[in-house]
Write a protein that holds these residues in place. Structure first.
Motif, PDB file in Angstrom:
ATOM      1  N   LEU A   1       0.876  -1.173   0.000  1.00 17.55           N
ATOM      2  CA  LEU A   1       0.000   0.000   0.000  1.00 17.55           C
ATOM      3  C   LEU A   1       0.915   1.224   0.000  1.00 17.55           C
ATOM      4  O   LEU A   1       1.721   1.404   0.919  1.00 17.55           O
ATOM      5  N   HIS A   2       0.802   2.041  -1.046  1.00 20.33           N
ATOM      6  CA  HIS A   2       1.659   3.223  -1.170  1.00 20.33           C
ATOM      7  C   HIS A   2       0.976   4.398  -0.470  1.00 20.33           C
ATOM      8  O   HIS A   2      -0.154   4.763  -0.798  1.00 20.33           O
ATOM      9  N   LEU A   3       1.672   4.989   0.492  1.00 23.70           N
ATOM     10  CA  LEU A   3       1.090   6.051   1.309  1.00 23.70           C
ATOM     11  C   LEU A   3       1.866   7.345   1.080  1.00 23.70           C
ATOM     12  O   LEU A   3       3.039   7.460   1.479  1.00 23.70           O
ATOM     13  N   ASP A   4       1.234   8.300   0.426  1.00 20.08           N
ATOM     14  CA  ASP A   4       1.888   9.554   0.049  1.00 20.08           C
ATOM     15  C   ASP A   4       1.717  10.594   1.141  1.00 20.08           C
ATOM     16  O   ASP A   4       0.605  11.085   1.367  1.00 20.08           O
ATOM     17  N   ILE A   5       2.812  10.956   1.785  1.00 17.66           N
ATOM     18  CA  ILE A   5       2.752  11.941   2.864  1.00 17.66           C
ATOM     19  C   ILE A   5       3.300  13.272   2.328  1.00 17.66           C
ATOM     20  O   ILE A   5       4.467  13.355   1.921  1.00 17.66           O
ATOM     21  N   MET A   6       2.451  14.300   2.315  1.00 20.48           N
ATOM     22  CA  MET A   6       2.827  15.600   1.731  1.00 20.48           C
ATOM     23  C   MET A   6       2.649  16.710   2.750  1.00 20.48           C
ATOM     24  O   MET A   6       1.643  16.722   3.470  1.00 20.48           O
ATOM     25  N   ASP A   7       3.615  17.634   2.766  1.00 19.91           N
ATOM     26  CA  ASP A   7       3.614  18.650   3.827  1.00 19.91           C
ATOM     27  C   ASP A   7       3.257  20.058   3.367  1.00 19.91           C
ATOM     28  O   ASP A   7       3.295  21.004   4.157  1.00 19.91           O
ATOM     29  N   GLY A   8       2.950  20.236   2.075  1.00 18.06           N
ATOM     30  CA  GLY A   8       2.616  21.578   1.594  1.00 18.06           C
ATOM     31  C   GLY A   8       3.839  22.479   1.442  1.00 18.06           C
ATOM     32  O   GLY A   8       3.708  23.658   1.120  1.00 18.06           O
ATOM     33  N   ILE A   9       5.034  21.938   1.697  1.00 18.28           N
ATOM     34  CA  ILE A   9       6.276  22.725   1.570  1.00 18.28           C
ATOM     35  C   ILE A   9       7.203  22.074   0.546  1.00 18.28           C
ATOM     36  O   ILE A   9       7.547  22.682  -0.460  1.00 18.28           O
ATOM     37  N   PHE A  10       7.532  20.812   0.783  1.00 21.03           N
ATOM     38  CA  PHE A  10       8.360  20.097  -0.203  1.00 21.03           C
ATOM     39  C   PHE A  10       7.588  19.938  -1.509  1.00 21.03           C
ATOM     40  O   PHE A  10       8.167  19.964  -2.600  1.00 21.03           O
ATOM     41  N   VAL A  11       6.276  19.730  -1.397  1.00 22.92           N
ATOM     42  CA  VAL A  11       5.390  19.680  -2.564  1.00 22.92           C
ATOM     43  C   VAL A  11       4.206  20.605  -2.299  1.00 22.92           C
ATOM     44  O   VAL A  11       3.846  20.818  -1.137  1.00 22.92           O
ATOM     45  N   PRO A  12       3.595  21.139  -3.357  1.00 18.53           N
ATOM     46  CA  PRO A  12       2.520  22.113  -3.132  1.00 18.53           C
ATOM     47  C   PRO A  12       1.168  21.446  -2.868  1.00 18.53           C
ATOM     48  O   PRO A  12       0.162  21.746  -3.514  1.00 18.53           O
ATOM     49  N   ASN A  13       1.129  20.536  -1.933  1.00 22.97           N
ATOM     50  CA  ASN A  13      -0.122  19.847  -1.595  1.00 22.97           C
ATOM     51  C   ASN A  13       0.031  19.241  -0.204  1.00 22.97           C
ATOM     52  O   ASN A  13       1.153  18.973   0.235  1.00 22.97           O
ATOM     53  N   ILE A  14      -1.083  19.016   0.451  1.00 22.77           N
ATOM     54  CA  ILE A  14      -1.087  18.386   1.774  1.00 22.77           C
ATOM     55  C   ILE A  14      -1.929  17.126   1.656  1.00 22.77           C
ATOM     56  O   ILE A  14      -2.986  17.142   1.014  1.00 22.77           O
ATOM     57  N   SER A  15      -1.471  16.022   2.252  1.00 24.54           N
ATOM     58  CA  SER A  15      -2.286  14.805   2.154  1.00 24.54           C
ATOM     59  C   SER A  15      -2.754  14.373   3.538  1.00 24.54           C
ATOM     60  O   SER A  15      -3.674  14.961   4.100  1.00 24.54           O
ATOM     61  N   PHE A  16      -2.103  13.387   4.094  1.00 26.11           N
ATOM     62  CA  PHE A  16      -2.505  12.867   5.406  1.00 26.11           C
ATOM     63  C   PHE A  16      -1.230  12.522   6.164  1.00 26.11           C
ATOM     64  O   PHE A  16      -0.138  12.549   5.596  1.00 26.11           O
ATOM     65  N   GLY A  17      -1.389  12.181   7.427  1.00 25.87           N
ATOM     66  CA  GLY A  17      -0.198  11.955   8.243  1.00 25.87           C
ATOM     67  C   GLY A  17      -0.243  10.643   8.991  1.00 25.87           C
ATOM     68  O   GLY A  17      -1.013   9.730   8.650  1.00 25.87           O
ATOM     69  N   GLN A  18       0.598  10.566  10.025  1.00 24.08           N
ATOM     70  CA  GLN A  18       0.777   9.300  10.740  1.00 24.08           C
ATOM     71  C   GLN A  18      -0.484   8.770  11.429  1.00 24.08           C
ATOM     72  O   GLN A  18      -0.632   7.549  11.514  1.00 24.08           O
ATOM     73  N   PRO A  19      -1.440   9.620  11.891  1.00 19.39           N
ATOM     74  CA  PRO A  19      -2.641   9.040  12.511  1.00 19.39           C
ATOM     75  C   PRO A  19      -3.424   8.141  11.551  1.00 19.39           C
ATOM     76  O   PRO A  19      -3.928   7.084  11.945  1.00 19.39           O
TER      77      PRO A  19
END
Ligand code: DX5
Ligand code: ZN
Length: 226
Positions: free
Chosen positions: A37-55
């Motif tokens: 299962l590929h889980l894309d974690i995005m922070d809005g800084i390294f990439v211009p989008n926010i996804s979801f986090g560790q919870p």
């Protein structure tokens, strides 16, 4: 150039799933043969989008036996490695462009008993990560600019895969090559013949009416049987 001894693995990208129906979609895909299962974690800084986090990763861990392939598109990933390991990651990928501590972060990930991986954005030359290969279990080649699902595959990334594969073979290393972005039945086999053995697919699975059929079709086309 293909690598017959490496198993071909499909890694559906959660980013494209129906978030109101995650559990059942994942069990359908696991049943259909998707092992990661590929889980894309995005922070809005390294990439211009926010996804979801560790919870979210942690809560999925309770109900899903797939291998959790965590793709950190975050700046200074060293800040969050422990959190994602605790949440249940089996593989953690960091971006070469996101930190100047790649080597020590990869070593740290391995020291925790999980797999380490490094990724390069399309414009980053593959030679940039050659000095890291001894500390990687997998390399992730981005075949779109990271940040969003649903973009078109960049065919010129196949050359990058071939170069990397040659380097891995010349050095007799045991490293998986994963590709991420725009993967579907039209390019999966090309990726495998260039040297890829782990295929990430988001919209080409979750955008289809029957996600199990879509997953099987990509796997079979990658194996050259469709
Ligand atoms: C893009 C992400 C991908 C994305 C792939 O930054 O890393 O994993 O979810 O989605 P598709 O397969 O739709 O290109
Ligand atoms: Zn990804």
């Amino acid at each position: 150039m293909s690598n017959p001894q490496k198993k071909i693995i499909l890694a559906p990208s959660l980013l494209a799933c129906d978030f109101s129906n995650i559990r059942s979609q994942l069990s359908v895909l696991h049943e259909a043969g998707a092992e990661y299962l590929h889980l894309d974690i995005m922070d809005g800084i390294f990439v211009p989008n926010i996804s979801f986090g560790q919870p979210l990763v942690k809560s999925l861990r309770n109900s899903c036996d797939m291998i959790f392939d965590v793709h950190l598109m975050i700046t200074k990933p060293e800040r969050y490695i422990d959190d994602f390991i605790t949440a249940g990651a089996d593989i953690i990928t960091i971006h070469a462009e996101a930190t100047d501590k790649c080597l020590s972060v990869l070593k740290y990930i391995r020291s925790k008993g999980i797999k380490s991986a490094v990724s390069v954005k399309p414009k980053t030359p593959i030679t940039e990560i050659y000095s890291l290969l001894d500390y990687c279990d997998m390399v992730l080649i981005m075949s779109v600019e990271p940040g969003f699902g649903g973009q078109s595959f960049m065919p010129e990334m196949l050359e990058k895969v071939k170069e990397l594969k040659k380097q891995i073979d010349n050095r007799n290393l045991d490293i998986d090559i994963e590709i991420d972005g725009g993967i579907d039945i039209t390019n999966a086999a090309l990726c495998v013949s260039a040297g890829v053995n782990v295929l990430v697919a988001g919209s080409s699975i979750f955008g289809k009416p029957d996600i199990a059929v879509a997953a099987r079709d990509i796997l079979e086309s990658a194996k050259g049987v469709l």
